[in-house]
Design a protein around this motif. Structure first.
Motif, PDB file in Angstrom:
ATOM      1  N   GLU A 148       0.835  -1.193   0.000  1.00 30.10           N
ATOM      2  CA  GLU A 148       0.000   0.000   0.000  1.00 30.10           C
ATOM      3  C   GLU A 148       0.878   1.255   0.000  1.00 30.10           C
ATOM      4  N   ASN A 149       0.665   2.124  -0.995  1.00 30.77           N
ATOM      5  CA  ASN A 149       1.387   3.396  -1.144  1.00 30.77           C
ATOM      6  C   ASN A 149       2.902   3.237  -1.288  1.00 30.77           C
ATOM      7  N   GLN A 200      -2.767  -6.814  -6.590  1.00 28.79           N
ATOM      8  CA  GLN A 200      -3.905  -6.147  -5.958  1.00 28.79           C
ATOM      9  C   GLN A 200      -4.271  -6.766  -4.618  1.00 28.79           C
ATOM     10  N   ARG A 236      -2.651  -1.299  -2.687  1.00 27.15           N
ATOM     11  CA  ARG A 236      -2.590  -0.444  -3.877  1.00 27.15           C
ATOM     12  C   ARG A 236      -1.275   0.333  -3.849  1.00 27.15           C
TER      13      ARG A 236
END
Length: 180
Positions: A95-96, A120, A124
């Motif tokens: 994530e990020n 996924q 993300r």
């Protein structure tokens, strides 16, 4: 079946250092970047590259994961024999984060597409880049291009690129093989 040597062990070593330097230029200390090798063949390149970054360039706290894409492939039900999955080893969230996907050969682009779908499940990412040892330039089925490439090869349809790693084949070497 003819074969042509594309890369020797020494040339692969030089390419690994060049790719490592390019990654450092773009990701500095890797504090927000993770490396993900595509199982099975991209994992050898990813592990080798991580070793170069850590030992030769003193990158600390490098996060390396290995991603199995078997069940995300668009051809996994079209094969004569069942595909065998390998273990995904990602013990961190993406994530990020900036993600660098790593594979040995970019051919049609379908493996990369499968990897994008599989990623996924882990969050993300902020950004995804692609690093390959060999880019088979004229064989793409999907509009996918590498951000980092070791060597670009113009191979025709009956030619295959075979990458051998010392971990499995006693030496590092890349051949262009003509299948007849």
């Amino acid at each position: 079946m003819g074969r042509k040597k594309l890369l020797t062990s020494k040339e692969i070593e030089i390419i690994l250092h060049r790719l490592a330097c390019q990654l450092i230029e773009n990701h500095n200390d890797f504090s927000n970047t993770v490396l993900i090798g595509l199982q099975p063949r991209g994992s050898f390149l990813a592990k080798r590259l991580a070793t170069v970054l850590e030992k030769d360039y003193q990158i600390k706290n490098l996060q390396l994961g290995l991603l199995d894409i078997t069940f995300y492939r668009d051809d996994f039900r079209r094969r004569d024999k069942p595909l065998e999955a390998t273990a995904t080893q990602i013990d961190f969230l993406i994530e990020n984060k900036k993600v660098v996907l790593i594979d040995d050969v970019l051919f049609s682009g379908r493996s990369v597409r499968a990897a994008l779908t599989a990623l996924q499940s882990y969050g993300r990412p902020e950004n995804i880049e692609l690093l390959v040892l060999i880019d088979r330039r004229f064989s793409r089925h999907l509009p996918i291009q590498p951000n980092y490439r070791g060597r670009q090869v113009d191979a025709i349809n009956l030619e295959k690129v075979k990458v051998f790693w010392k971990e499995t084949h006693k030496e590092d070497i890349v051949y262009l093989v003509e299948d007849k």
